[in-house]
Every structure is written in structure tokens, then in C-alpha cells.
Enzyme design. Structure first.
Site, PDB file in Angstrom:
ATOM      1  N   CYS A   1      12.219 -51.316  10.375  1.00 54.60           N
ATOM      2  CA  CYS A   1      12.879 -50.219   9.644  1.00 54.60           C
ATOM      3  C   CYS A   1      12.931 -50.496   8.146  1.00 54.60           C
ATOM      4  CB  CYS A   1      14.335 -50.027  10.099  1.00 54.60           C
ATOM      5  SG  CYS A   1      14.694 -50.371  11.803  1.00 54.60           S
ATOM      6  N   ASP A   2      13.237 -51.720   7.780  1.00 54.40           N
ATOM      7  CA  ASP A   2      13.629 -51.979   6.396  1.00 54.40           C
ATOM      8  C   ASP A   2      12.633 -52.807   5.578  1.00 54.40           C
ATOM      9  OD1 ASP A   2      15.961 -50.600   6.893  1.00 54.40           O
ATOM     10  OD2 ASP A   2      17.052 -52.371   7.537  1.00 54.40           O
TER      11      ASP A   2
ATOM     12  N   CYS B   1      16.506 -55.260  11.247  1.00 52.97           N
ATOM     13  CA  CYS B   1      15.302 -54.536  11.676  1.00 52.97           C
ATOM     14  C   CYS B   1      14.215 -54.553  10.610  1.00 52.97           C
ATOM     15  CB  CYS B   1      15.680 -53.101  12.047  1.00 52.97           C
ATOM     16  SG  CYS B   1      14.277 -52.140  12.627  1.00 52.97           S
TER      17      CYS B   1
END
Ligand code: NAP
Length: 306
Positions: free
Chosen positions: A135-136, A132
Site C-alpha cells: 500500500c505505502d 503494508c
């Protein structure tokens, strides 16, 4: 006596549906599965869920919503559903030898990111390997990373990553991308993105965190170690719909088809979260759709009484 509502799946969608149906006094039974919590359990810091200005670890965020659902009376069972029968009401849901009947069902079994299937990919998940970018990505500021995949997701995420990273190398197993023309043009125009064609990843390197990948050129057979601090895997998702196949309308990729909010083709069966959404795939959109499913379900149950 039949349950009023059973929710299958316990990511942000299912848990939010649990919270709302509990507050509507429907006493939901939430079958959360052995691997409860969904994809957020695989992420580290979630920085884009509103209400957490300092960020929150994925598993902690799930624990918060779970606690909130329980506070209003949601009953949770940490086991996998083994069979469903949606052909007649009350619907029948089996969990091993246990069988439940219910007036309505909310399906929120999510989707799983496809992985390459390498031993070290699994070992280094969350330690440089991630599925992701949204997200990251920010954790890789100033670094060089690899992105595997040749579809829209891989390119979209590679473009997103260029906000943070020094360089993204897109590793693709063929010499032609699957992604849409417009996405290809955008990616090829971006100076921080380069492509490694006809290559597969044979191994992920690193002891405590990712330091590189081993690449094999499928045309020449040449094998080389490629240095990078992160490996983003974007080779597609698989919706978790095996249980429902043949019983409910799915699209060609296996996602549940919803209309008018969270309704499926079966009255009384609702779907929310990634199991019906391959476009947005965010914790917050999943939670929002869980809320929609709960409200749709509540209205449906009211209409049965009316
Ligand atoms: P996808 O279109 O199925 O692409 C998956 C990519 O991963 C393909 O390039 C495939 O290679 C590669 N791949 C699959 N298994 C692999 C393996 N084991 N090893 C190496 N490579 C592997 O999936 P997606 O990119 O997630 O997109 C899913 C759907 O969402 C698509 O319809 C897409 O258009 C849509 N989407 C749209 C947008 C947008 O429009 N903004 C953004 C994201 C996604 P091959 O090409 O060789 O098969």
C-alpha cells in the site's frame, strides 16, 4: 424471526458481502464492530483498487463501499459481536445484551497486523510507520527505510520496496531468518537490502514523522540511533478468530479453513477476507472473496427452500 444472513466484520470483504446479499434481497444485518472498516482505516492512499485511477484514501474507500451496501438495504450496527453459537441452526449471535438468530453467517472479521507495541510506533502510524509495503511503498521513493521481521512477509516486502527506495535495512531479532530459503537468497542477492542482526527496536524516533529508530543489539547490549524515513513492520498477522475458536475448523495459525469458495466445515457458515486468507491480503482480493461468500450464501439459502 431469524435473520436470513448476518455478516460479522466490515472491511472490504464484509461490506462487499453486504452489498451482494442486499442486492439479492436477503436484507443482511452487518455487525460492523466498533472499529469498523478494518485495516484500510489504517492506511492512507490506496492506489491499487481498480476503479480509482487517482487513488482513494483507505477510510474513504471503505465509506464508498459502505454507502453502496446501505443503498441496497444492508442494515449496519456499529457494535462488537460478543459471542457466537454456531453449534445449531438458527445460529445465535450476541452483541452485548442483544441476541440475534440467523439462518446463515458470513465471517469477515479480518486479521490484525502484529505490532511491536511501542508508544511511538502507534503515534507515528501512517506518518512513516506502516504495516503494508504494497500500500505505502511508493510514498518512500528514493528514501532509506527499515523493515522489521525475519519471515517471508518481511523479505518479500523488502524486495518489493527496492523498486522505490534507495535502501532497505531488515532488522531481525536473531541471526537466522525464518523466511524460506528461496526468499532469503533473493533478498541477500538484492544490493539495496542489508541486514541488521540480533537487534530489537526499542523506540521509533521523530516528531511529526519518522526520522529513525533506536536499536539495541541483544547480544552486546549496544544501543544506537539508526536513521531512516520509514519503518515497515512485518512481524506477522493475527487472524481475528477468538470468537470462533473451538466452534469452527481453523488452521494451525488460527485462520478459518475454507473450501469450495467460501464454505467452512459448518453448512451455512461462510468466511471471506483476511480471516481466511494469509496469502494475498489485498483489499481487492478481500472484496472479491466477500462477493464469493455472498453468492455461496445465497445458493445455500435457496437450497434450504428447495
Ligand atoms: P512469520 O513467518 O510468523 O514471521 C514473523 C517474523 O517476525 C519472524 O521472523 C519473527 O521473529 C518476527 N517477529 C515476531 N514478533 C516479533 C517482535 N515482537 N519483534 C521482532 N520481531 C518479531 O510471519 P510472516 O512473515 O507474516 O509469514 C506468515 C506466513 O505466511 C508464513 O507461513 C509465511 O511463509 C507465509 N508467507 C509466504 C509468502 C510467500 O511464500 N511468498 C509471503 C509472505 C508470507 P523470529 O523468527 O525470531 O520468530
Amino acid at each position: 424471526m431469524a435473520e436470513k444472513v448476518i455478516i460479522i466484520g466490515s472491511g472490504p470483504a464484509g461490506l462487499t458481502a453486504g452489498l451482494y446479499t442486499a442486492r439479492a434481497d436477503l436484507k443482511p444485518l452487518l455487525l460492523e464492530g466498533y472499529q469498523a472498516g478494518g485495516q484500510l482505516m489504517l492506511t492512507t492512499e490506496v492506489e491499487n483498487f481498480p476503479g480509482y485511477p487517482e487513488g482513494r484514501m483507505g477510510p474513504d474507500l471503505i465509506a464508498d463501499i459502505r454507502q453502496q451496501a446501505k443503498r441496497f438495504g444492508a442494515r449496519l450496527i456499529t457494535k462488537d459481536v460478543t459471542r457466537v453459537n454456531l453449534s445449531k441452526r438458527p445460529f445465535q449471535i450476541e452483541v452485548g445484551k442483544e441476541s440475534y438468530e440467523t439462518e446463515s453467517v458470513i465471517l469477515s472479521t479480518g486479521a490484525s497486523a502484529r505490532l511491536l507495541g511501542l508508544e511511538n510506533e502507534k503515534r507515528l502510524m501512517g506518518k512513516g510507520v506502516t504495516t503494508c509495503a504494497t500500500c505505502d511503498g511508493a510514498f518512500f521513493r528514493g528514501m532509506e527505510v527499515a523493515m522489521v521481521g525475519g519471515g517471508d512477509s518481511a523479505l518479500e516486502e523488502a524486495i518489493f520496496l527496492t523498486r522505490f527506495v534507495k535502501k532497505v535495512s531488515v532488522i531481525h531479532r536473531r541471526d537466522q531468518l525464518r523466511a524460506s530459503k528461496i526468499m532469503q537468497e533473493r533478498a541477500k542477492k538484492n544490493e539495496k537490502i542489508s541486514f541488521v542482526w540480533n537487534s530489537i527496536i526499542e523506540d521509533v524516533l521523530g516528531d511529526k514523522e519518522v526520522t529513525g529508530i533506536r536499536l539495541k543489539n541483544v547480544k552486546t547490549g549496544h544501543v544506537q540511533n539508526f536513521s531512516c524515513s520509514g519503518l515497515f513492520v512485518a512481524i506477522g498477522h493475527t487472524p481475528n478468530t477468538t470468537l470462533f475458536k473451538g466452534q469452527i475448523d481453523l488452521d494451525k495459525n488460527g485462520y478459518i479453513l475454507t473450501h469450495e469458495g467460501s464454505s467452512t466445515n459448518i453448512p451455512g457458515v461462510f468466511a471471506c477476507g483476511d480471516v481466511q486468507d494469509h496469502t494475498y491480503r489485498q483489499a481487492i482480493t478481500a472484496a472479491g472473496s466477500g462477493c464469493m461468500a455472498a453468492l455461496d450464501c445465497e445458493r445455500y439459502l435457496q437450497s434450504l427452500e428447495g
